[in-house]
Design a protein around this motif. Structure first.
Motif, PDB file in Angstrom:
ATOM      1  N   LYS A 120       0.829  -1.218   0.000  1.00 10.28           N
ATOM      2  CA  LYS A 120       0.000   0.000   0.000  1.00 10.28           C
ATOM      3  C   LYS A 120       0.865   1.271   0.000  1.00 10.28           C
ATOM      4  CE  LYS A 120      -1.989  -1.192   3.810  1.00 10.28           C
ATOM      5  NZ  LYS A 120      -1.284  -2.497   4.056  1.00 10.28           N
ATOM      6  N   THR A 121       1.890   1.276   0.849  1.00  8.58           N
ATOM      7  CA  THR A 121       2.745   2.472   0.916  1.00  8.58           C
ATOM      8  C   THR A 121       3.539   2.634  -0.376  1.00  8.58           C
ATOM      9  OG1 THR A 121       2.889   2.397   3.327  1.00  8.58           O
ATOM     10  CG2 THR A 121       4.664   3.537   2.187  1.00  8.58           C
ATOM     11  N   THR A 122       4.015   1.533  -0.914  1.00 10.97           N
ATOM     12  CA  THR A 122       4.737   1.562  -2.189  1.00 10.97           C
ATOM     13  C   THR A 122       3.852   2.163  -3.276  1.00 10.97           C
ATOM     14  OG1 THR A 122       5.896  -0.449  -1.522  1.00 10.97           O
ATOM     15  CG2 THR A 122       5.966   0.118  -3.861  1.00 10.97           C
ATOM     16  N   PHE A 123       2.608   1.704  -3.318  1.00  6.10           N
ATOM     17  CA  PHE A 123       1.645   2.203  -4.298  1.00  6.10           C
ATOM     18  C   PHE A 123       1.423   3.703  -4.113  1.00  6.10           C
ATOM     19  CE2 PHE A 123      -2.586   3.028  -5.928  1.00  6.10           C
ATOM     20  CZ  PHE A 123      -2.660   2.246  -7.071  1.00  6.10           C
ATOM     21  N   THR A 124       1.277   4.110  -2.858  1.00  3.10           N
ATOM     22  CA  THR A 124       0.998   5.520  -2.556  1.00  3.10           C
ATOM     23  C   THR A 124       2.162   6.420  -2.972  1.00  3.10           C
ATOM     24  OG1 THR A 124      -0.411   4.848  -0.717  1.00  3.10           O
ATOM     25  CG2 THR A 124       0.368   7.127  -0.704  1.00  3.10           C
ATOM     26  N   LYS A 125       3.384   5.926  -2.804  1.00  4.03           N
ATOM     27  CA  LYS A 125       4.554   6.706  -3.240  1.00  4.03           C
ATOM     28  C   LYS A 125       4.492   6.978  -4.743  1.00  4.03           C
ATOM     29  CE  LYS A 125       7.841   5.149   0.267  1.00  4.03           C
ATOM     30  NZ  LYS A 125       8.950   4.191   0.524  1.00  4.03           N
ATOM     31  N   GLY A 126       4.135   5.952  -5.508  1.00  2.00           N
ATOM     32  CA  GLY A 126       4.028   6.118  -6.955  1.00  2.00           C
ATOM     33  C   GLY A 126       2.894   7.063  -7.323  1.00  2.00           C
ATOM     34  N   LEU A 127       1.796   6.930  -6.590  1.00  2.00           N
ATOM     35  CA  LEU A 127       0.635   7.796  -6.838  1.00  2.00           C
ATOM     36  C   LEU A 127       1.026   9.260  -6.595  1.00  2.00           C
ATOM     37  CD1 LEU A 127      -2.395   6.998  -7.501  1.00  2.00           C
ATOM     38  CD2 LEU A 127      -2.854   7.689  -5.155  1.00  2.00           C
ATOM     39  N   ALA A 128       1.731   9.501  -5.497  1.00  2.00           N
ATOM     40  CA  ALA A 128       2.142  10.873  -5.156  1.00  2.00           C
ATOM     41  C   ALA A 128       3.077  11.425  -6.231  1.00  2.00           C
ATOM     42  CB  ALA A 128       2.827  10.876  -3.788  1.00  2.00           C
ATOM     43  N   ARG A 129       3.963  10.600  -6.737  1.00  3.31           N
ATOM     44  CA  ARG A 129       4.864  11.061  -7.789  1.00  3.31           C
ATOM     45  C   ARG A 129       4.063  11.435  -9.036  1.00  3.31           C
ATOM     46  NH1 ARG A 129       8.393   6.763  -8.866  1.00  3.31           N
ATOM     47  NH2 ARG A 129       9.397   7.240  -6.918  1.00  3.31           N
ATOM     48  N   GLY A 130       3.080  10.593  -9.344  1.00  7.54           N
ATOM     49  CA  GLY A 130       2.248  10.850 -10.523  1.00  7.54           C
ATOM     50  C   GLY A 130       1.441  12.129 -10.392  1.00  7.54           C
ATOM     51  N   LEU A 131       1.110  12.487  -9.168  1.00  4.80           N
ATOM     52  CA  LEU A 131       0.348  13.722  -8.926  1.00  4.80           C
ATOM     53  C   LEU A 131       1.257  14.941  -8.856  1.00  4.80           C
ATOM     54  CD1 LEU A 131      -2.153  12.398  -6.209  1.00  4.80           C
ATOM     55  CD2 LEU A 131      -2.699  13.026  -8.569  1.00  4.80           C
ATOM     56  N   GLY A 132       2.556  14.673  -8.882  1.00  2.00           N
ATOM     57  CA  GLY A 132       3.523  15.760  -8.862  1.00  2.00           C
ATOM     58  C   GLY A 132       3.902  16.210  -7.456  1.00  2.00           C
TER      59      GLY A 132
END
Ligand SMILES: Nc1ncnc2c1ncn2[C@@H]1O[C@H](COP(=O)(O)OP(=O)(O)O)[C@@H](O)[C@H]1O
Ligand SMILES: [Mg+2]
Length: 50
Positions: A38-50
């Motif tokens: 979940k945290t790994t996924f969230t890190k990628g999501l945050a990067r994608g959101l800038g």
């Protein structure tokens, strides 16, 4: 829709791509035991959101 990925880098890449398709107000539920990614996924999501 179902995605299967074999390492943490790909988990982040998928999340990063998903982030680009999100709209204001969208809600994402992360469901998984401790260590599911979940945290790994969230890190990628945050990067994608800038
Ligand atoms: N698709 C994957 N395949 C293998 N390992 C992964 C995958 N996604 C994440 N991991 C690894 O699993 C571990 C736990 O991930 P983490 O994001 O901290 O889980 P959670 O936040 O759900 O407890 C980390 O070491 C991470 O690098
Ligand atoms: Mg976590």
């Amino acid at each position: 829709m179902q995605f299967s990925v074999s390492n943490a880098e790909l988990t982040q890449k998928i999340a990063e791509k998903l982030a680009k398709a999100l709209h204001a107000g969208d809600v994402i539920l992360l469901d998984g035991d401790l260590g599911a990614g979940k945290t790994t996924f969230t890190k990628g999501l945050a990067r994608g959101l800038g």
